[in-house]
Scaffold this active site. Structure first.
Site, PDB file in Angstrom:
ATOM      1  N   LYS A  22       0.869  -1.313   0.025  1.00  0.00           N
ATOM      2  CA  LYS A  22      -0.045   0.052   0.135  1.00  0.00           C
ATOM      3  C   LYS A  22       0.845   1.241   0.210  1.00  0.00           C
ATOM      4  O   LYS A  22       0.681   2.107  -0.794  1.00  0.00           O
ATOM      5  CB  LYS A  22      -0.965  -0.082   1.208  1.00  0.00           C
ATOM      6  CG  LYS A  22      -1.595   1.223   1.450  1.00  0.00           C
ATOM      7  CD  LYS A  22      -2.541   1.199   2.665  1.00  0.00           C
ATOM      8  CE  LYS A  22      -1.880   1.720   4.109  1.00  0.00           C
ATOM      9  NZ  LYS A  22      -1.681   3.153   3.975  1.00  0.00           N
ATOM     10  N   ASN A  23       1.770   1.362   1.188  1.00  0.00           N
ATOM     11  CA  ASN A  23       2.675   2.641   1.030  1.00  0.00           C
ATOM     12  C   ASN A  23       3.575   2.783  -0.093  1.00  0.00           C
ATOM     13  O   ASN A  23       4.242   3.823  -0.266  1.00  0.00           O
ATOM     14  CB  ASN A  23       3.261   2.561   2.383  1.00  0.00           C
ATOM     15  CG  ASN A  23       2.255   2.919   3.583  1.00  0.00           C
ATOM     16  OD1 ASN A  23       1.268   2.901   3.200  1.00  0.00           O
ATOM     17  ND2 ASN A  23       2.724   2.716   4.836  1.00  0.00           N
ATOM     18  N   ARG A  97      -5.179  10.452   4.559  1.00  0.00           N
ATOM     19  CA  ARG A  97      -4.188  11.284   4.576  1.00  0.00           C
ATOM     20  C   ARG A  97      -3.226  11.350   3.420  1.00  0.00           C
ATOM     21  O   ARG A  97      -2.562  12.225   3.067  1.00  0.00           O
ATOM     22  CB  ARG A  97      -3.359  11.153   5.850  1.00  0.00           C
ATOM     23  CG  ARG A  97      -4.155  11.346   6.913  1.00  0.00           C
ATOM     24  CD  ARG A  97      -3.268  11.402   8.275  1.00  0.00           C
ATOM     25  NE  ARG A  97      -2.090  11.922   7.988  1.00  0.00           N
ATOM     26  CZ  ARG A  97      -2.058  13.321   8.410  1.00  0.00           C
ATOM     27  NH1 ARG A  97      -2.826  13.825   8.999  1.00  0.00           N
ATOM     28  NH2 ARG A  97      -0.829  13.807   8.119  1.00  0.00           N
ATOM     29  N   CYS A 121      -5.409  12.961  12.893  1.00  0.00           N
ATOM     30  CA  CYS A 121      -6.091  11.724  12.832  1.00  0.00           C
ATOM     31  C   CYS A 121      -6.106  11.124  14.131  1.00  0.00           C
ATOM     32  O   CYS A 121      -5.458  11.313  15.048  1.00  0.00           O
ATOM     33  CB  CYS A 121      -5.719  10.851  11.399  1.00  0.00           C
ATOM     34  SG  CYS A 121      -3.921  10.202  11.960  1.00  0.00           S
ATOM     35  N   ARG A 126      -0.235  14.677  13.338  1.00  0.00           N
ATOM     36  CA  ARG A 126       0.700  14.533  11.939  1.00  0.00           C
ATOM     37  C   ARG A 126       0.524  15.688  11.105  1.00  0.00           C
ATOM     38  O   ARG A 126      -0.152  15.812  10.146  1.00  0.00           O
ATOM     39  CB  ARG A 126      -0.262  13.404  11.094  1.00  0.00           C
ATOM     40  CG  ARG A 126      -0.215  12.047  12.057  1.00  0.00           C
ATOM     41  CD  ARG A 126      -0.904  10.876  11.336  1.00  0.00           C
ATOM     42  NE  ARG A 126      -0.128  10.328  10.183  1.00  0.00           N
ATOM     43  CZ  ARG A 126      -0.528   9.234   9.521  1.00  0.00           C
ATOM     44  NH1 ARG A 126      -1.540   8.793  10.098  1.00  0.00           N
ATOM     45  NH2 ARG A 126       0.465   8.897   8.522  1.00  0.00           N
ATOM     46  N   ASP A 310       4.102   0.593  12.072  1.00  0.00           N
ATOM     47  CA  ASP A 310       2.973  -0.058  11.615  1.00  0.00           C
ATOM     48  C   ASP A 310       2.890  -1.486  12.136  1.00  0.00           C
ATOM     49  O   ASP A 310       2.038  -2.105  11.703  1.00  0.00           O
ATOM     50  CB  ASP A 310       2.953   0.084   9.990  1.00  0.00           C
ATOM     51  CG  ASP A 310       2.637   1.801   9.646  1.00  0.00           C
ATOM     52  OD1 ASP A 310       2.273   2.449  10.309  1.00  0.00           O
ATOM     53  OD2 ASP A 310       2.982   1.624   8.360  1.00  0.00           O
ATOM     54  N   ARG A 402      -8.659  -0.878   4.517  1.00  0.00           N
ATOM     55  CA  ARG A 402      -7.776   0.624   3.864  1.00  0.00           C
ATOM     56  C   ARG A 402      -6.472  -0.226   3.529  1.00  0.00           C
ATOM     57  O   ARG A 402      -5.907   0.140   2.370  1.00  0.00           O
ATOM     58  CB  ARG A 402      -7.565   1.587   4.820  1.00  0.00           C
ATOM     59  CG  ARG A 402      -8.764   2.515   5.068  1.00  0.00           C
ATOM     60  CD  ARG A 402      -8.392   3.543   6.017  1.00  0.00           C
ATOM     61  NE  ARG A 402      -7.084   4.190   5.328  1.00  0.00           N
ATOM     62  CZ  ARG A 402      -6.202   4.403   6.209  1.00  0.00           C
ATOM     63  NH1 ARG A 402      -6.410   4.707   7.387  1.00  0.00           N
ATOM     64  NH2 ARG A 402      -5.002   5.075   5.475  1.00  0.00           N
TER      65      ARG A 402
HETATM   66  C1  UD1 Z   1       4.093   7.031   6.702  1.00  0.00           C
HETATM   67  C2  UD1 Z   1       3.232   5.895   6.390  1.00  0.00           C
HETATM   68  C3  UD1 Z   1       2.485   5.209   7.531  1.00  0.00           C
HETATM   69  C4  UD1 Z   1       3.651   4.941   8.635  1.00  0.00           C
HETATM   70  C5  UD1 Z   1       4.321   6.426   8.834  1.00  0.00           C
HETATM   71  C6  UD1 Z   1       5.579   6.276   9.729  1.00  0.00           C
HETATM   72  C7  UD1 Z   1       2.583   6.125   4.007  1.00  0.00           C
HETATM   73  C8  UD1 Z   1       1.289   6.549   3.022  1.00  0.00           C
HETATM   74  N1  UD1 Z   1       2.205   6.344   5.440  1.00  0.00           N
HETATM   75  O1  UD1 Z   1       3.102   8.030   7.090  1.00  0.00           O
HETATM   76  O2  UD1 Z   1       1.952   4.032   7.107  1.00  0.00           O
HETATM   77  O3  UD1 Z   1       2.945   4.635   9.748  1.00  0.00           O
HETATM   78  O4  UD1 Z   1       4.916   6.816   7.643  1.00  0.00           O
HETATM   79  O5  UD1 Z   1       6.490   5.162   9.371  1.00  0.00           O
HETATM   80  O6  UD1 Z   1       3.503   5.769   3.753  1.00  0.00           O
HETATM   81  N2  UD1 Z   1       5.773  14.872  11.377  1.00  0.00           N
HETATM   82  C9  UD1 Z   1       5.682  16.195  11.580  1.00  0.00           C
HETATM   83  N3  UD1 Z   1       5.899  17.257  10.751  1.00  0.00           N
HETATM   84  C10 UD1 Z   1       5.572  16.922   9.292  1.00  0.00           C
HETATM   85  C11 UD1 Z   1       5.836  15.502   9.000  1.00  0.00           C
HETATM   86  C12 UD1 Z   1       5.722  14.663   9.859  1.00  0.00           C
HETATM   87  O7  UD1 Z   1       5.762  16.634  12.794  1.00  0.00           O
HETATM   88  O8  UD1 Z   1       5.698  17.677   8.610  1.00  0.00           O
HETATM   89  C13 UD1 Z   1       5.621  13.847  12.190  1.00  0.00           C
HETATM   90  C14 UD1 Z   1       4.490  12.818  12.416  1.00  0.00           C
HETATM   91  O9  UD1 Z   1       3.418  13.665  13.012  1.00  0.00           O
HETATM   92  C15 UD1 Z   1       4.841  11.806  12.835  1.00  0.00           C
HETATM   93  C16 UD1 Z   1       6.273  11.516  12.369  1.00  0.00           C
HETATM   94  O10 UD1 Z   1       6.645  12.650  11.989  1.00  0.00           O
HETATM   95  O11 UD1 Z   1       4.692  11.915  14.167  1.00  0.00           O
HETATM   96  C17 UD1 Z   1       6.332  10.631  11.186  1.00  0.00           C
HETATM   97  O12 UD1 Z   1       5.561  10.883  10.103  1.00  0.00           O
HETATM   98  P1  UD1 Z   1       5.409  10.741   8.615  1.00  0.00           P
HETATM   99  O13 UD1 Z   1       6.795  10.047   8.389  1.00  0.00           O
HETATM  100  O14 UD1 Z   1       5.395  11.924   7.788  1.00  0.00           O
HETATM  101  O15 UD1 Z   1       4.542   9.864   8.315  1.00  0.00           O
HETATM  102  P2  UD1 Z   1       3.615   9.515   7.003  1.00  0.00           P
HETATM  103  O16 UD1 Z   1       4.260   9.972   5.866  1.00  0.00           O
HETATM  104  O17 UD1 Z   1       2.293  10.449   7.204  1.00  0.00           O
END
Ligand code: UD1
Length: 422
Positions: A22-23, A97, A121, A126, A310, A402
């Site tokens: 998925k990711n 998201r 969420c 996030r 995850d 999902r």
């Molecule tokens: C992706 C994955 C999700 C996985 C996560 C962490 C996809 C579609 N989803 O989510 O399954 O659980 O990585 O491995 O690939 N953060 C900030 N500011 C930002 C961006 C992130 O504070 O601008 C924080 C987030 O709130 C979170 C952490 O960084 O606490 C990691 O988030 P991130 O790696 O961005 O997760 P996703 O890319 O949303």
């Protein structure tokens, strides 16, 4: 609303194949917006998030067709066509998201995007600040108005981007933006997840010039235009890991095929610590628990190559029935223990202190009606149901749909008693 009914107690045995990730499929689908010639994607999993992404891309004007392949996966063909719309509306973004992944490609290729801010969420706040900061550094004009990210740009200009924090989709958005920027971009403190490597491989197939994907420093030499091509989506390491934990918890022996053993080092290490005998081939992993009860393990989530957040809920379920005391420390998301109260309803002895779940394993969980709260929490509840005495009824299965391609049929193939009830 669909529910899952599980009769616990079966020891899982046999072989199951992993679906496409998925990711990886989500960013790759977004990246088809960058292609100027036809693209064929194979091994796309059948998931609600994929359907949502296709709907979003079609609303932008993309021409996508979907066919079922003989192996049960989906093949998607994207024909290049000029987009007619540049907005990702709140109604779609709030359900997924990862819709934010269209931001980078839209700005890079079309110079405009209006993408709803995802908001928080169930598992945490996030924010997407690093996506926006990175695009600004590449020359885009970004504002937030009425809940929407409004991005406008002439051609983006390559630069050195130092990501303030490691973000998976943030890295992907900036990578997709940088491939069409003028000159060289270097992304420092990049996420190193295998799905980023898969996205980079896909973009390279289209003609992008990328090196270093999978390391903390990615270099991109911008090109004027990308072509098309064919790409097979990598296997889903989280789905794979979930089946392996299911085998471990039931004392069984399961081989997962069409997967990527190298993507799961941290997870396999913990399963070995739990007492599993694991063998691997080029594209398969076999776990043999030899009928034993797992030992409790300590988990600390962190960005790849460390232990993936995850897989955390699944290991909470494992610790719930393991021998000994195990701690699970969640260091990525601030509120990712919603499966714990549900596991407690099944008898689990778990205490949460801040971001640590301390679990004293018990021999036997008992079935109870439980509620899925997010994708991976749901997976943890399914695993608990597989070993509980009695019938576990899991509500809100749409979370599971999902991200798991036909999980009940795959588990049934391994001997589990699980069915979907309408
Ligand atoms: C992706 C994955 C999700 C996985 C996560 C962490 C996809 C579609 N989803 O989510 O399954 O659980 O990585 O491995 O690939 N953060 C900030 N500011 C930002 C961006 C992130 O504070 O601008 C924080 C987030 O709130 C979170 C952490 O960084 O606490 C990691 O988030 P991130 O790696 O961005 O997760 P996703 O890319 O949303």
């Amino acid at each position: 609303m669909d529910k899952l009914l599980i009769s616990g107690g079966a020891q899982l045995q046999g072989s199951v194949s992993a679906s496409g990730a998925k990711n990886a499929a989500l960013p790759i689908l977004a990246a088809t917006l960058l292609a100027s010639a036809p693209v064929t994607l194979t091994n796309v999993p059948r998931l609600r998030d994929i359907t949502t992404t296709l709907e979003l891309l079609r609303r932008l004007g993309a021409d996508l067709s979907r066919e079922n392949a003989a192996d049960g996966s989906t093949q998607i063909v994207a024909q290049p066509t000029p987009l007619t719309n540049f907005a990702a509306p709140y109604e779609l973004v709030k359900t997924m998201r990862a819709s934010i992944l269209v931001l980078g490609p839209l700005v890079a290729r079309y110079g405009k995007a209006d993408v709803s801010l995802p908001g928080g969420c169930a598992i945490g706040a996030r924010p997407v600040t690093v996506h926006l900061d990175g695009l600004r550094a590449l020359g885009a004009d970004i504002s937030v108005d009425g809940g929407y990210i409004r991005a406008r740009a002439e051609r983006l200009r390559g630069t050195r981007l130092v990501m303030e924090m490691v973000s998976v989709t943030g890295t992907e958005n900036l990578l997709m933006a940088a491939v069409l920027a003028q000159g060289e971009t270097v992304i420092e403190n990049a996420a190193r997840e295998p799905e980023i490597v898969d996205l980079a491989d896909f973009l390279t197939t289209l003609g992008a010039k990328i090196s270093g994907a999978g390391t903390a420093q990615i270099q991109i030499q911008g090109v004027n235009q990308l072509g098309g091509g064919t790409h097979r989506v990598m296997p889903d390491r989280i789905e794979t890991g979930t089946f392996l934990v299911a085998a471990a918890m039931t004392g069984g022996r399961v081989r997962v095929t069409q997967t990527c053993p190298d993507c799961l080092d941290a997870v396999l290490r913990k399963l070995r610590d739990a007492g599993a005998v694991i063998t691997t081939g080029a594209d398969w992993i076999e776990l043999d628990m030899q009928g034993q009860r797992p030992r409790a393990v300590d988990i600390h989530t962190a960005p790849h190559p460390a232990f993936p957040t995850d897989m955390q809920a699944q290991f909470c379920a494992l610790n719930a029935i393991a021998d000994g005391v195990g701690t699970v420390t969640e260091a990525i998301f601030e509120n990712r223990f919603m499966h714990v109260p549900e596991l407690q309803r099944m008898g689990a002895d778990i205490r949460v202190e801040g971001n640590i779940a301390i679990c004293r394993g018990i021999k036997q969980l008992t079935a109870a009606p439980v509620m899925a709260t997010d994708l991976r929490a749901s997976a943890g509840l399914v695993l608990a149901g597989l070993v509980a005495t009695g019938e576990t009824l899991i509500d809100r299965v749409y979370h599971l749909d999902r991200g798991y391609d036909n999980i009940e049929a795959k588990l049934r193939g391994l001997g589990a008693q699980i069915q979907r009830v309408k």
